[in-house]
Motif scaffolding. Structure first.
Motif, PDB file in Angstrom:
ATOM      1  N   LEU A 109     -12.072  11.980  31.877  1.00  0.00           N
ATOM      2  CA  LEU A 109     -12.140  12.620  33.193  1.00  0.00           C
ATOM      3  C   LEU A 109     -13.411  13.444  33.283  1.00  0.00           C
ATOM      4  N   TYR A 141      -5.919  17.130  30.875  1.00  0.00           N
ATOM      5  CA  TYR A 141      -5.510  15.734  30.785  1.00  0.00           C
ATOM      6  C   TYR A 141      -5.441  15.288  29.335  1.00  0.00           C
ATOM      7  N   LEU A 183      -1.724  14.328  33.251  1.00  0.00           N
ATOM      8  CA  LEU A 183      -2.754  14.910  34.116  1.00  0.00           C
ATOM      9  C   LEU A 183      -2.172  16.072  34.912  1.00  0.00           C
ATOM     10  N   TRP A 206      -8.906  20.604  35.693  1.00  0.00           N
ATOM     11  CA  TRP A 206      -7.928  19.596  35.314  1.00  0.00           C
ATOM     12  C   TRP A 206      -7.698  19.636  33.811  1.00  0.00           C
ATOM     13  N   VAL A 231      -4.331   9.122  31.077  1.00  0.00           N
ATOM     14  CA  VAL A 231      -5.692   9.506  31.444  1.00  0.00           C
ATOM     15  C   VAL A 231      -6.487   9.682  30.151  1.00  0.00           C
ATOM     16  N   ALA A 234     -11.559   9.775  37.027  1.00  0.00           N
ATOM     17  CA  ALA A 234     -10.821   9.664  35.769  1.00  0.00           C
ATOM     18  C   ALA A 234     -10.498   8.207  35.486  1.00  0.00           C
TER      19      ALA A 234
END
Length: 466
Positions: free
Chosen positions: A216, A189, A193, A187, A213, A225
């Protein structure tokens, strides 16, 4: 009567002259022999031509831009100009066939120049990724200069890999942080995201409904998150946040949803306090605005609940630009043993003379109660805290890295090869008892730092092209 056998014997004893062939017989034989020879030569030449053609038509590998697997995956920043293309005839003294053979092994794309990493993540001890900005606007492969680099040998070398189609963190848009769970699921972010389930080859944006976000983490089969309502501008996307909600989703892909009502809409009533998320293999922790500590399962089996509050002398504090608290820094050794650094306000703005009190606490029962372990060195402003599985404590400051080895009461100043980067370190983490990573607070340093002796000595790994 005469004997007729005498005539036969006389005839057989005579010299016999062979009859000549019909006219043109020898010319016909010569012509047929020539045609047979030419056919053999033609077959041989044709076979050789096929072999040569096969050798010449082997596909050649050149450094073309990485094609986007989907609209939200960007090629390596700066890619698109081959520096290895040869002329049709190849270099002097080289045949086409040899050029094809020598270029058959693809060369990994380099890290784009002026790479400024803002976040790092590792899966195990060898494979890791960094995200940041590279080159300069107008000179990147797309309109965005967000770039991702990967190492598979603990920072000895880095290669460029596809990045999400987003710019640098700028208020409600852009990216600045990265996390991977394994070699497939990752991911990007802060504040937007994006997710990948192809090891970073393709990225897809996740709709957060306008929320940002700010933190996370991922473990096991889940990703967690903090989605927040914030008004920070520019790179300070995670400041001035009024509410935080803990969300989670299956790591392999699926819908995001709030973990529970107790961790939804967390606030202290003012836009000043930060929030922080810490995960272990069996339990997760959320330090909320106002100092409330929440904990719960990390397998998605149930909601999280409040377990305690921090001591009054340890306020969470406002958020830094990336969302991390300025007052209380939370770390975990395992599911039950926690570490907490409580830092006072800095007494100076110049890193060379800045100082603050840093009280270190530990909890043996998942945050229910806290015991003071001691005081970290006053020099420097604390930015990041980490604990190794062996319970060593590592603290990153704007002046360097401090270490409290397991079972000791005296802190050590880590040895930094070549000296500390300007501004010190903004992030530190321990992958194992011996190996850890740190990121300079100033991304323009273009380096990721490694330790292989439990945090005592650190060495920079320069990103290729930076």
């Amino acid at each position: 009567m005469a004997d007729r056998h005498d005539d036969v014997d006389a005839w057989l004893s005579q010299r016999i002259e062979p009859l000549p062939p019909p006219p043109g017989t020898f010319d016909l034989i010569k012509r047929r022999a020539r045609r047979r020879k030419y056919r053999k030569l033609a077959i041989t030449a044709g076979s050789a031509a096929v072999i040569v053609a096969a050798a010449v038509t082997v596909p050649q590998v050149v450094n073309l831009p990485v094609l986007n697997p989907n609209p939200t995956a960007a090629p390596v920043a700066g890619a698109g100009h081959s520096n290895s293309a040869q002329s049709a005839n190849g270099p002097l003294g080289t045949s086409k066939a040899s050029v094809s053979a020598s270029s058959a092994v693809p060369v990994p794309p380099p890290v784009p120049g002026n790479f400024r990493p803002t976040s790092v993540t590792f899966v195990g001890t060898r494979t890791g990724w960094v995200i940041g900005q590279a080159l300069s606007p107008g000179h990147c492969a797309t309109q965005f200069c967000t770039s991702v680099a990967r190492t598979d040998n603990a920072g000895r070398t880095w290669t460029g890999v596809p990045a999400p189609m987003a710019g640098a963190a700028d208020g409600a848009t852009g990216l600045s942080q990265i996390r991977f769970l394994n070699l497939k699921d990752g991911w990007a972010y802060g504040p937007q995201l994006f997710a990948t389930h192809t090891g970073g080859q393709a990225w897809a944006q996740v709709d957060t409904g306008g929320l940002r976000v700010t933190d996370l983490e991922t473990v096991g089969s889940r990703v967690f998150a903090l989605w927040a309502s914030c008004t920070g501008n520019g790179p300070a996307y995670a400041v001035n946040c009024t509410t935080f909600t803990l969300y989670s989703a299956p790591a392999a892909g699926g819908s995001w949803a709030p973990v529970g009502t107790s961790t939804t809409g967390l606030t202290d009533g003012q836009a000043s306090e930060a929030a922080e998320l810490v995960l272990t293999g069996g339990r997760g922790y959320l330090l909320a605005p106002g100092g409330a500590l929440y904990a719960g399962p990390v397998d998605g089996s149930g909601p999280w609940s409040r377990v305690s509050s921090l001591v009054a002398s340890c306020p969470v504090g406002p958020a830094r630009a990336d969302g991390q608290p300025t007052g209380a820094l939370l770390g975990a050794v395992n599911a039950r043993d926690l570490i907490l650094a409580c830092a006072s306000a800095s007494s100076g703005t110049n890193p060379s003379v800045s100082a603050q009190q840093k009280f270190i606490y530990s909890s043996p029962n998942g945050g229910v109660s806290w015991l003071q372990m001691g005081t970290a060195p006053a020099a420097g402003v604390a930015f990041s805290l980490a604990a190794s599985p062996s319970e060593s404590v590592v603290l990153a400051t704007d002046q360097g890295i401090d270490l409290l080895p397991k079972g000791e009461i005296n802190w050590q100043t880590a040895s930094l090869k070549g000296g500390a980067p300007s501004g010190g370190f903004g992030y530190v983490g321990m992958t194992t008892d011996d190996q850890g990573i740190a990121l300079p607070a100033d991304p323009s340093a273009g380096t990721v730092w490694f330790t292989f002796d439990g945090g005592q000595t650190w060495t920079p790994s320069r990103l290729n092209g930076s």
